[in-house]
Each structure stands twice: as structure tokens, then as C-alpha cells.
Motif scaffolding. Structure first.
Motif, PDB file in Angstrom:
ATOM      1  N   UNK A  39      20.880   6.244   2.370  1.00  0.00           N
ATOM      2  CA  UNK A  39      21.162   6.493   1.616  1.00  0.00           C
ATOM      3  C   UNK A  39      20.052   5.610   0.423  1.00  0.00           C
ATOM      4  N   UNK A  40      19.779   4.619   1.137  1.00  0.00           N
ATOM      5  CA  UNK A  40      18.775   3.097   0.356  1.00  0.00           C
ATOM      6  C   UNK A  40      16.953   4.585   0.745  1.00  0.00           C
ATOM      7  N   UNK A  41      16.724   4.729   1.675  1.00  0.00           N
ATOM      8  CA  UNK A  41      15.991   5.418   2.071  1.00  0.00           C
ATOM      9  C   UNK A  41      15.720   6.757   0.864  1.00  0.00           C
ATOM     10  N   UNK A  47      12.724   8.524  -5.266  1.00  0.00           N
ATOM     11  CA  UNK A  47      11.209   7.467  -6.256  1.00  0.00           C
ATOM     12  C   UNK A  47      10.041   8.309  -6.395  1.00  0.00           C
ATOM     13  N   UNK A  48       9.134   7.847  -5.202  1.00  0.00           N
ATOM     14  CA  UNK A  48       7.803   8.629  -4.077  1.00  0.00           C
ATOM     15  C   UNK A  48       7.493   9.725  -5.343  1.00  0.00           C
ATOM     16  N   UNK A  54       5.422  13.213 -11.617  1.00  0.00           N
ATOM     17  CA  UNK A  54       4.974  13.057 -12.553  1.00  0.00           C
ATOM     18  C   UNK A  54       3.630  13.064 -13.328  1.00  0.00           C
ATOM     19  N   UNK A  55       3.005  12.471 -12.197  1.00  0.00           N
ATOM     20  CA  UNK A  55       1.628  12.419 -12.111  1.00  0.00           C
ATOM     21  C   UNK A  55       1.096  14.347 -11.966  1.00  0.00           C
ATOM     22  N   UNK A  56       1.617  14.673 -11.280  1.00  0.00           N
ATOM     23  CA  UNK A  56       1.317  15.785 -11.554  1.00  0.00           C
ATOM     24  C   UNK A  56       1.622  16.688 -12.249  1.00  0.00           C
TER      25      UNK A  56
END
Length: 64
Positions: A39-41, A47-48, A54-56
Motif C-alpha cells: 500500500x505504501x508503494x 504520487x509520481x 499534471x506536468x503533461x
């Protein structure tokens, strides 16, 4: 064969029961730790992904 049947029909001692329960608890903990790690991964992965998307989107808006 007879000793196996006797073992199956014999009530385990409190020590045997506690040892068996301890093993089960350790296995359950390992499974939970694996699930937590997964789950943490997944959080880091998403997030990545959000950052990249967003950048795209920003780049594509600038091109329009």
C-alpha cells in the motif's frame, strides 16, 4: 498409522496450543506487513503518476 490417528485425537497441551497460535500470529503479522508495504508503494507510485500527469497537462495546455 496408529500413532498418527492417536496424535489427531489427542488434545494438545497448553504449550502446544500456545506455540501453534504464536506461529499463526507471526504469519498474520508478516502478511499484514507485506500488505502495508504494498500500500505504501502504491501511494508513492500514484504520487509520481499525479505529478507526471499534471506536468503533461500543463505542457499540453501551453501548446494549445
Amino acid at each position: 498409522m496408529i500413532s498418527m490417528v492417536k496424535r489427531l485425537l489427542t488434545i494438545p497441551s497448553p504449550l502446544e496450543m500456545a506455540a501453534r497460535e504464536l506461529m499463526q500470529a507471526q504469519r498474520a503479522k508478516l502478511e499484514a506487513e507485506s500488505a502495508c508495504e504494498y500500500a505504501a508503494n502504491m501511494v508513492c507510485y500514484n504520487d509520481s503518476r499525479i505529478k507526471r500527469l499534471k506536468q503533461r497537462v500543463t505542457e499540453l495546455k501551453e501548446q494549445s
